[in-house]
Write a protein that holds these residues in place. Structure first.
Motif, short mmCIF file in Angstrom:
data_model
loop_
_atom_site.label_atom_id
_atom_site.label_comp_id
_atom_site.label_asym_id
_atom_site.label_seq_id
_atom_site.Cartn_x
_atom_site.Cartn_y
_atom_site.Cartn_z
N UNK A 35 61.76 26.93 61.98
CA UNK A 35 62.07 25.74 62.77
C UNK A 35 62.10 26.01 64.27
N UNK A 36 62.54 27.20 64.67
CA UNK A 36 62.61 27.50 66.09
C UNK A 36 61.22 27.64 66.71
N UNK A 37 60.27 28.16 65.94
CA UNK A 37 58.89 28.21 66.44
C UNK A 37 58.36 26.79 66.62
N UNK A 38 58.64 25.91 65.67
CA UNK A 38 58.26 24.49 65.79
C UNK A 38 58.87 23.87 67.05
N UNK A 39 60.16 24.12 67.24
CA UNK A 39 60.84 23.54 68.40
C UNK A 39 60.19 24.01 69.70
N UNK A 40 59.91 25.30 69.79
CA UNK A 40 59.33 25.83 71.02
C UNK A 40 57.90 25.33 71.25
N UNK A 41 57.16 25.10 70.20
CA UNK A 41 55.84 24.48 70.36
C UNK A 41 56.01 23.04 70.87
N UNK A 42 57.08 22.38 70.44
CA UNK A 42 57.37 21.05 70.96
C UNK A 42 57.68 21.08 72.45
N UNK A 43 58.44 22.07 72.87
CA UNK A 43 58.77 22.22 74.29
C UNK A 43 57.50 22.48 75.10
N UNK A 44 56.61 23.31 74.55
CA UNK A 44 55.35 23.57 75.24
C UNK A 44 54.52 22.30 75.33
N UNK A 45 54.54 21.49 74.27
CA UNK A 45 53.81 20.22 74.29
C UNK A 45 54.38 19.29 75.38
N UNK A 46 55.70 19.31 75.56
CA UNK A 46 56.30 18.55 76.66
C UNK A 46 55.79 19.05 78.00
N UNK A 47 55.71 20.35 78.14
CA UNK A 47 55.21 20.97 79.37
C UNK A 47 53.77 20.52 79.62
N UNK A 48 53.02 20.35 78.53
CA UNK A 48 51.63 19.90 78.64
C UNK A 48 51.52 18.39 78.75
N UNK A 49 52.67 17.71 78.76
CA UNK A 49 52.76 16.25 78.87
C UNK A 49 52.11 15.54 77.69
N UNK A 50 52.24 16.16 76.52
CA UNK A 50 51.72 15.56 75.29
C UNK A 50 52.93 15.14 74.45
#
Length: 222
Positions: A170-185
């Motif tokens: 789940x933490x890997x999923x969460x961090x990919x979500x944070x990266x997606x926010x950084x990418x404005x997706x």
């Protein structure tokens, strides 16, 4: 099989008192052999008798100043005590002598991570992940250090690799979500946070991030 070897087998079976007796016998029979002190120290550390473990590791080093596993034992002890400066000193010494194992590089990297010195943690966590490529914890912490060091593009494939090894991380999923926010997706970020919550419903960070996205979308619709 000598007393030392039999004691190691007993440790694996969690028969600690019997193992301690055999380690003691081995030391009495071989008082100048650092191996007996190291193994007894490992047993004492395992049962949380840290004061005695310290003395056994130090005795091993007195007998052999190049006893890499004794320095590793001391490093592990100090790491558990959150004495990161002494942990670094001993783990570095173990590696310099020749202990080329992921179990040494990982705690060394984490001593820097816990002090928020993420860039200093990177080479050691990277090496731990190289030496033990199937260990998702080593890989995840390496990815997290990359992200904390603002190497977002490099962190992303590391988290993706974690999920290939363990799709319930789940933490890997969460961090990919944070990266997606950084990418404005936002839509991809929301998907990652939803998947993190599906795996771990009490994941507070994912829940908060999802809430923020929904608030942004609701305000936009208004």
């Amino acid at each position: 099989m000598d007393n030392n070897e039999r004691a190691i087998e007993l440790m694996k079976e969690e028969k600690y008192e019997e193992a301690a007796g055999l380690f003691n016998d081995f030391i009495e029979e071989n008082p100048k052999d650092p191996v007996g002190y190291i193994n007894f120290g490992n047993l004492l550390l395992h049962i949380n008798d840290k004061d005695r473990a310290l003395r056994f590791f130090e005795r091993a080093i007195e007998l052999d100043e190049d006893a890499a596993t004794a320095y590793y034992g001391l490093g592990s002890l100090y790491y558990e005590e959150s004495d990161f400066a002494k942990a670094q000193q001993n783990l570095l010494k173990a590696i310099e002598i020749g202990l080329e194992e992921a179990d040494a590089y990982y705690p060394l990297g984490m001593t820097f991570f816990h002090q928020e010195q993420y860039k200093l943690a990177l080479p050691y966590l990277m090496r731990a992940a190289e030496l033990s490529p199937e260990d998702t914890e080593y890989l995840f912490q390496y990815g997290l250090s990359l992200a904390q060091s603002e190497h977002i593009d490099e962190a992303k494939p590391v988290f993706q690799k974690v999920l290939k090894l363990d799709d319930t991380h789940s933490d890997a999923r969460y961090n990919l979500g944070v990266i997606a926010l950084y990418e404005e997706n936002l839509s991809h970020a929301l998907d990652q946070f939803n998947q993190a919550l599906a795996i771990q419903p009490e994941h507070i960070l994912a829940a908060n991030a999802k809430k923020q996205i929904m608030e942004v979308w609701n305000n936009t619709e208004m």
